[in-house]
Design a protein around this motif. Structure first.
Motif, short mmCIF file in Angstrom:
data_model
loop_
_atom_site.label_atom_id
_atom_site.label_comp_id
_atom_site.label_asym_id
_atom_site.label_seq_id
_atom_site.Cartn_x
_atom_site.Cartn_y
_atom_site.Cartn_z
N LEU A 1 -1.25 -10.40 -4.50
CA LEU A 1 0.04 -9.76 -4.22
C LEU A 1 0.57 -9.04 -5.46
O LEU A 1 1.00 -7.90 -5.38
CB LEU A 1 1.05 -10.79 -3.73
N TYR A 2 0.50 -9.70 -6.60
CA TYR A 2 0.97 -9.05 -7.83
C TYR A 2 0.10 -7.86 -8.20
O TYR A 2 0.61 -6.82 -8.63
CB TYR A 2 1.02 -10.04 -8.99
N TYR A 3 -1.21 -7.99 -8.04
CA TYR A 3 -2.10 -6.88 -8.36
C TYR A 3 -1.80 -5.67 -7.48
O TYR A 3 -1.73 -4.54 -7.96
CB TYR A 3 -3.57 -7.30 -8.21
N LEU A 4 -1.64 -5.90 -6.20
CA LEU A 4 -1.35 -4.79 -5.28
C LEU A 4 0.02 -4.19 -5.54
O LEU A 4 0.24 -3.00 -5.27
CB LEU A 4 -1.47 -5.26 -3.84
N SER A 5 0.94 -4.98 -6.06
CA SER A 5 2.28 -4.47 -6.35
C SER A 5 2.30 -3.57 -7.58
O SER A 5 3.10 -2.65 -7.66
CB SER A 5 3.26 -5.62 -6.55
N ILE A 6 1.42 -3.84 -8.54
CA ILE A 6 1.40 -3.00 -9.74
C ILE A 6 0.39 -1.88 -9.67
O ILE A 6 0.38 -0.99 -10.52
CB ILE A 6 1.18 -3.84 -11.02
N SER A 7 -0.46 -1.90 -8.66
CA SER A 7 -1.40 -0.80 -8.48
C SER A 7 -0.98 -0.02 -7.23
O SER A 7 -0.42 -0.58 -6.31
CB SER A 7 -2.82 -1.32 -8.30
N GLU A 8 -1.26 1.24 -7.22
CA GLU A 8 -0.91 2.07 -6.07
C GLU A 8 -2.12 2.22 -5.16
O GLU A 8 -2.55 3.32 -4.85
CB GLU A 8 -0.42 3.43 -6.54
N HIS B 1 8.60 -15.22 -6.09
CA HIS B 1 7.41 -14.39 -6.34
C HIS B 1 7.41 -13.16 -5.44
O HIS B 1 7.03 -12.07 -5.87
CB HIS B 1 6.13 -15.21 -6.11
N ILE B 2 7.81 -13.33 -4.20
CA ILE B 2 7.86 -12.20 -3.28
C ILE B 2 8.88 -11.17 -3.77
O ILE B 2 8.61 -9.97 -3.78
CB ILE B 2 8.18 -12.69 -1.85
N PHE B 3 10.04 -11.65 -4.22
CA PHE B 3 11.07 -10.75 -4.72
C PHE B 3 10.60 -10.03 -5.98
O PHE B 3 10.78 -8.81 -6.12
CB PHE B 3 12.36 -11.53 -5.00
N LEU B 4 9.96 -10.75 -6.90
CA LEU B 4 9.47 -10.14 -8.14
C LEU B 4 8.36 -9.12 -7.86
O LEU B 4 8.32 -8.05 -8.47
CB LEU B 4 8.97 -11.22 -9.11
N ALA B 5 7.48 -9.43 -6.92
CA ALA B 5 6.43 -8.47 -6.55
C ALA B 5 7.05 -7.21 -5.96
O ALA B 5 6.57 -6.10 -6.22
CB ALA B 5 5.46 -9.10 -5.55
N GLY B 6 8.12 -7.35 -5.20
CA GLY B 6 8.82 -6.19 -4.67
C GLY B 6 9.45 -5.36 -5.78
O GLY B 6 9.42 -4.12 -5.74
N LEU B 7 10.03 -6.01 -6.77
CA LEU B 7 10.61 -5.28 -7.90
C LEU B 7 9.53 -4.51 -8.66
O LEU B 7 9.73 -3.35 -9.05
CB LEU B 7 11.33 -6.24 -8.85
N LEU B 8 8.39 -5.16 -8.88
CA LEU B 8 7.28 -4.48 -9.55
C LEU B 8 6.81 -3.27 -8.75
O LEU B 8 6.53 -2.21 -9.30
CB LEU B 8 6.12 -5.44 -9.79
N ASN B 9 6.73 -3.44 -7.44
CA ASN B 9 6.33 -2.33 -6.58
C ASN B 9 7.34 -1.19 -6.65
O ASN B 9 6.95 -0.01 -6.66
CB ASN B 9 6.18 -2.82 -5.13
N ASP B 10 8.62 -1.51 -6.70
CA ASP B 10 9.65 -0.47 -6.81
C ASP B 10 9.51 0.31 -8.11
O ASP B 10 9.65 1.54 -8.11
CB ASP B 10 11.05 -1.09 -6.74
N VAL B 11 9.25 -0.38 -9.19
CA VAL B 11 9.09 0.29 -10.49
C VAL B 11 7.88 1.22 -10.46
O VAL B 11 7.95 2.36 -10.90
CB VAL B 11 8.98 -0.75 -11.63
N VAL B 12 6.77 0.74 -9.92
CA VAL B 12 5.54 1.53 -9.89
C VAL B 12 5.69 2.74 -8.96
O VAL B 12 5.28 3.85 -9.29
CB VAL B 12 4.34 0.65 -9.47
N MET B 13 6.31 2.54 -7.79
CA MET B 13 6.41 3.61 -6.80
C MET B 13 7.60 4.54 -7.03
O MET B 13 7.69 5.58 -6.41
CB MET B 13 6.49 3.01 -5.39
N GLY B 14 8.53 4.14 -7.89
CA GLY B 14 9.69 4.99 -8.18
C GLY B 14 10.82 4.85 -7.18
O GLY B 14 11.63 5.76 -7.05
N PHE B 15 10.89 3.73 -6.49
CA PHE B 15 11.98 3.47 -5.55
C PHE B 15 13.13 2.80 -6.29
O PHE B 15 12.94 2.21 -7.35
CB PHE B 15 11.52 2.55 -4.41
#
Length: 170
Positions: free
Chosen positions: A19-26, A62-76
């Motif tokens: 989950l963390y890997y997919l959140s920081i990679s596009e 962890h779910i919330f943190l993975a979402g935050l990481l995804n937002d940073v990577v995707m620009g949301f």
């Protein structure tokens, strides 16, 4: 003996690490470069499956943190993905508490409900709190392919879960 227990703990953390890997990679945008419409959200599948089968593997933090990481990577805007991930987690928890035994068909149908509300929250937050252009066709393709690939990942994760729980009385 200690190395086996460390390896077992690392294998138990597999879904969380993924989950963390997919959140920081596009990774879903990599598929879009090969196929114009192929986009799916495997994070939602991971969250739904593991929260409904073994909630101790993924916690809400962890779910919330993975979402935050995804937002940073995707620009949301921060928190948009986190809230949509938590909606999926909420639906999975509700289904887990209301049903005794689930099958692929019941999980697939309830995952459709979870992804619908998750996309609704995502859409409402982006429209009201950002200037990001949203293409409903892209969201519908993403939803369609996420639902289409759900059974494949369900069977894959079920197999992985049986490997993890084979030595336990679960």
């Amino acid at each position: 003996m200690a190395s086996k227990s460390i390896l077992k703990k690392f294998i138990n953390l597999g879904p969380l690490i993924l989950l963390y890997y997919l959140s920081i990679s596009e990774i879903d945008s990599h598929f879009e470069s090969y196929f114009e419409i192929l986009s799916f959200n495997i994070q939602l599948i991971i969250i739904y499956f593991w929260v409904s089968k073994r909630p101790e593997v993924l916690g809400s933090g962890h779910i919330f943190l993975a979402g935050l990481l995804n937002d940073v990577v995707m620009g949301f805007p921060l928190g948009v993905s986190s809230l949509s991930y938590l909606v999926v987690s909420l639906v999975a928890t509700y289904i887990k508490n209301m049903t005794v035994n689930t099958r692929i068909t019941t999980d697939w149908f309830s995952f459709f409900i979870a992804i619908f509300f998750s996309n609704l929250v995502f859409f409402i937050l982006l429209v009201n709190f950002s200037e990001i252009k949203i293409d409903l066709v892209e969201i519908s393709y993403n939803t369609f392919f996420t639902l289409l690939f759900f059974p494949f990942f369900w069977f894959l994760f079920t197999y992985y879960n049986t490997i993890l729980t084979s030595g336990k009385n679960a």
